[in-house]
Design a protein around this motif. Structure first.
Motif, PDB file in Angstrom:
ATOM      1  N   GLY B  37       0.796  -1.221   0.000  1.00 50.43           N
ATOM      2  CA  GLY B  37       0.000   0.000   0.000  1.00 50.43           C
ATOM      3  C   GLY B  37       0.826   1.269   0.000  1.00 50.43           C
ATOM      4  O   GLY B  37       0.280   2.374   0.074  1.00 50.43           O
ATOM      5  N   LYS B  40       3.999   1.576  -4.555  1.00 50.00           N
ATOM      6  CA  LYS B  40       5.013   1.067  -5.483  1.00 50.00           C
ATOM      7  C   LYS B  40       4.392   0.701  -6.842  1.00 50.00           C
ATOM      8  O   LYS B  40       4.880   1.129  -7.895  1.00 50.00           O
ATOM      9  CB  LYS B  40       5.718  -0.165  -4.880  1.00 50.00           C
ATOM     10  CG  LYS B  40       6.289   0.069  -3.482  1.00 50.00           C
ATOM     11  CD  LYS B  40       6.930  -1.171  -2.909  1.00 50.00           C
ATOM     12  CE  LYS B  40       6.009  -2.367  -2.743  1.00 50.00           C
ATOM     13  NZ  LYS B  40       4.958  -2.188  -1.729  1.00 50.00           N
ATOM     14  N   SER B  41       3.321  -0.081  -6.807  1.00 51.44           N
ATOM     15  CA  SER B  41       2.686  -0.499  -8.067  1.00 51.44           C
ATOM     16  C   SER B  41       2.129   0.696  -8.818  1.00 51.44           C
ATOM     17  O   SER B  41       2.231   0.786 -10.044  1.00 51.44           O
ATOM     18  CB  SER B  41       1.539  -1.481  -7.794  1.00 51.44           C
ATOM     19  OG  SER B  41       2.000  -2.617  -7.133  1.00 51.44           O
ATOM     20  N   THR B  42       1.538   1.614  -8.058  1.00 50.65           N
ATOM     21  CA  THR B  42       0.965   2.804  -8.682  1.00 50.65           C
ATOM     22  C   THR B  42       2.032   3.586  -9.436  1.00 50.65           C
ATOM     23  O   THR B  42       1.796   4.042 -10.564  1.00 50.65           O
ATOM     24  CB  THR B  42       0.311   3.695  -7.611  1.00 50.65           C
ATOM     25  OG1 THR B  42      -0.665   2.912  -6.911  1.00 50.65           O
ATOM     26  CG2 THR B  42      -0.365   4.901  -8.236  1.00 50.65           C
TER      27      THR B  42
HETATM   28  N1  LIG Z   1      -7.219   1.656  -9.032  1.00 48.76           N
HETATM   29  C1  LIG Z   1      -7.237   2.034  -7.737  1.00 48.76           C
HETATM   30  N2  LIG Z   1      -8.309   2.660  -7.229  1.00 48.76           N
HETATM   31  C2  LIG Z   1      -8.324   3.053  -5.935  1.00 48.76           C
HETATM   32  N3  LIG Z   1      -7.332   2.854  -5.065  1.00 48.76           N
HETATM   33  C3  LIG Z   1      -6.230   2.218  -5.509  1.00 48.76           C
HETATM   34  C4  LIG Z   1      -6.124   1.763  -6.864  1.00 48.76           C
HETATM   35  N4  LIG Z   1      -4.915   1.177  -7.018  1.00 48.76           N
HETATM   36  C5  LIG Z   1      -4.306   1.242  -5.826  1.00 48.76           C
HETATM   37  N5  LIG Z   1      -5.089   1.860  -4.919  1.00 48.76           N
HETATM   38  C6  LIG Z   1      -4.714   2.163  -3.522  1.00 48.76           C
HETATM   39  O1  LIG Z   1      -3.530   2.911  -3.549  1.00 48.76           O
HETATM   40  C7  LIG Z   1      -2.684   2.535  -2.488  1.00 48.76           C
HETATM   41  C8  LIG Z   1      -1.320   2.149  -3.034  1.00 48.76           C
HETATM   42  O2  LIG Z   1      -1.463   0.979  -3.805  1.00 48.76           O
HETATM   43  P1  LIG Z   1      -0.268   0.278  -4.545  1.00 48.76           P
HETATM   44  O3  LIG Z   1       0.405   1.255  -5.421  1.00 48.76           O
HETATM   45  O4  LIG Z   1      -0.814  -0.944  -5.188  1.00 48.76           O
HETATM   46  O5  LIG Z   1       0.693  -0.100  -3.348  1.00 48.76           O
HETATM   47  P2  LIG Z   1       1.865  -1.176  -3.299  1.00 48.76           P
HETATM   48  O6  LIG Z   1       2.132  -1.660  -4.673  1.00 48.76           O
HETATM   49  O7  LIG Z   1       3.016  -0.433  -2.693  1.00 48.76           O
HETATM   50  O8  LIG Z   1       1.402  -2.263  -2.394  1.00 48.76           O
HETATM   51  C9  LIG Z   1      -3.386   1.407  -1.758  1.00 48.76           C
HETATM   52  O9  LIG Z   1      -4.003   1.947  -0.613  1.00 48.76           O
HETATM   53  C10 LIG Z   1      -4.383   0.912  -2.728  1.00 48.76           C
HETATM   54  O10 LIG Z   1      -5.513   0.425  -2.063  1.00 48.76           O
END
Ligand SMILES: Nc1ncnc2c1ncn2[C@@H]1O[C@H](COP(=O)(O)OP(=O)(O)O)[C@@H](O)[C@H]1O
Ligand SMILES: [Mg+2]
Lengths: 217, 241
Positions: B37, B40-42
């Motif tokens: 959360g 990173k993925s974002t």
């Molecule tokens: N498409 C989306 N819509 C709403 N919230 C999102 C979406 N993608 C990710 N999030 C939220 O954004 C935050 C960061 O997510 P993410 O980038 O996947 O983190 P990580 O990859 O570091 O675990 C999380 O709280 C996640 O729930």
């Protein structure tokens, strides 16, 4: 032994009715599927709010009984002076009716394609249209097919309602023979059998395709 | 070169990236670690324009990813990405999965695309699976296929998002070996990962994400031997214990 006064020419009369049923079903399903694809893609791709008018119209076609739609449409086209033949009116209304259901099938099938699969496709540089053509539609087709076959079989039977506009399709042909020959049980049996013979290949076709796809999983 | 400048990104009211700055040079391997959360993925999906950003800018070879005039389909040809979740095209064979984009996006002929695909698939150890459908592959094989699929586009950058975390432990090694080969070949890579050994041994620099902020970034030896930020220290000690 069993006896009937039904002749070969009576049977030909039923076959002609069946031809009308096939024609109406063909145009309804073809037109309905083309519109359903279009509307389904729109429903799946734009926000529910923007799609609201479309959703509303399609809901009307899904919830008002088909018989009422046919009779009203026929009356309105006459008032409007369109002079459409009953066959055209029937095909148009049935196609719209079919499209309303087909839209939901298409939307559901597109939604069933995982988000990450579509993102993978777009990440490779595929455009929206290429993603749709080469990834989303082939995947969605496998999800949609059973419901689409069910819809087609449903329309085949529902098409009997066009007899209210004076078209002599399979069921109406049967009714005419019943009145003339006074053998309701036997004639309805034959008519039912013909409906079955029309449906069976479609159902078989669907299960064959499904089987072939399953072998790849 | 990938230049990430002061990037902010929110999903609705949830602020996920809070001013990220990062420059990745050609040939560099940067690992990104951090709690779930933390954004990173974002960040990866922002880099190839799958997600819009709220402010700041991301430049890939000088081209601004989120500018309205940017042709994203074209830009994405040089940025490969491999996701954590399996994402094979299930209706296509392994070979067709890999040839699809070279044929449709780059306009290659079928034999041309197949030659490249076969080479990439052999490289990741799937040379004997060309005609197989992805449903028949193990998780590790699916991820290696996804890597080959990305590489068949001859990208200049590849982003990896925890490509081993959906795998059974015994399959992790084969995928990490594939990544290592790629790094040795000089590919520019950003790897979000939970594999600390991989991050230490393969990457040039390691970044630590915490709640939407890049709390620390340092050359990998330094990062693991002497982490500066208290959150990094906490994260690393939790993993080691
Ligand atoms: N498409 C989306 N819509 C709403 N919230 C999102 C979406 N993608 C990710 N999030 C939220 O954004 C935050 C960061 O997510 P993410 O980038 O996947 O983190 P990580 O990859 O570091 O675990 C999380 O709280 C996640 O729930
Ligand atoms: Mg993640």
């Amino acid at each position: 032994m069993f006896e009937t006064s039904m002749t070969l020419s009576d049977l030909m009369f039923l076959a002609k009715g069946a031809g009308m049923t096939i024609a109406v079903t063909f145009f309804a399903v073809t037109g309905g599927t083309v519109m359903g694809l279009l509307f389904g893609v729109i429903r799946a791709q734009i926000s529910p709010w923007a799609a609201l008018p479309l959703t509303f119209v399609l809901d009307v076609f899904r919830s008002v009984p088909l018989l009422i739609q046919l009779v009203l449409a026929n009356a309105f086209q006459a008032i409007a002076g369109l002079n459409l033949p009953p066959f055209a009116t029937s095909c148009i209304i049935l196609a719209l009716y079919t499209s309303a259901y087909c839209t939901e099938i298409v939307r559901g099938a597109i939604d069933a394609v995982p988000m990450v699969t579509r993102r993978a496709a777009r990440s490779l540089g595929l455009s929206w249209g290429q993603d749709m053509t080469y990834v989303v539609f082939p995947m969605a087709l496998r999800v949609a097919l059973p419901s689409w076959i069910g819809l087609t079989l449903g329309v085949l039977k529902d098409s009997a309602l066009v007899l209210w506009l004076g078209l002599i399709e399979l069921l109406r042909s049967g009714q005419i023979l019943v009145t003339r020959l006074q053998e309701p049980m036997f004639i309805l049996l034959v008519v039912g059998l013909i409906y079955f013979l029309l449906s069976f290949p479609i159902a078989r076709f669907g299960s064959q395709l499904e089987k072939r796809w399953r072998e790849n999983d | 070169m990938i230049e990430i400048k002061d990037v902010y990104k929110s999903f609705g009211t949830l602020e996920v990236l809070k001013g990220i700055n990062l420059t990745v040079e050609k040939g560099e391997v940067v690992s990104v670690i951090g709690g779930s959360g933390s954004g990173k993925s974002t960040l990866l999906t922002c880099i190839n324009g799958l997600e819009p950003i709220n402010s700041g800018s991301i430049l890939v070879d000088g081209v601004e990813v989120h500018a309205k005039t940017t042709d994203l389909n074209k830009l994405r040809r040089k940025i490969g990405i491999v996701f954590q979740q399996f994402n094979a095209f299930p209706h296509l064979t392994v070979l067709e999965n890999v040839t699809l984009a070279p044929r449709k996006v780059l306009g290659m002929s079928k034999p041309e695309a197949e030659a490249i695909a076969e080479k990439q698939l052999a490289h990741v150890g799937l040379g004997d699976k060309l005609a197989v459908y992805p449903g028949r592959l193990s998780g590790g094989q699916q991820q290696r296929m996804a890597i080959a699929r990305a590489l068949a586009m001859s990208p200049e950058y590849v982003l990896f998002d925890e490509v081993t975390s959906a795998l059974d432990p015994q399959l992790v090694g084969e995928v990490l070996d594939t990544l290592k080969l790629l790094a040795d070949d000089g590919m520019t890579m950003i790897c979000v990962t939970h594999e600390m050994t991989f991050a230490r041994d393969v990457s040039d620099r390691v970044a630590f994400f915490h709640k939407g902020i890049m709390a620390e970034i340092a050359p990998s030896k330094e990062f693991f031997n002497a982490p500066q930020h208290p959150e990094t220290q906490k994260f690393l000690s939790n993993i080691r214990s």
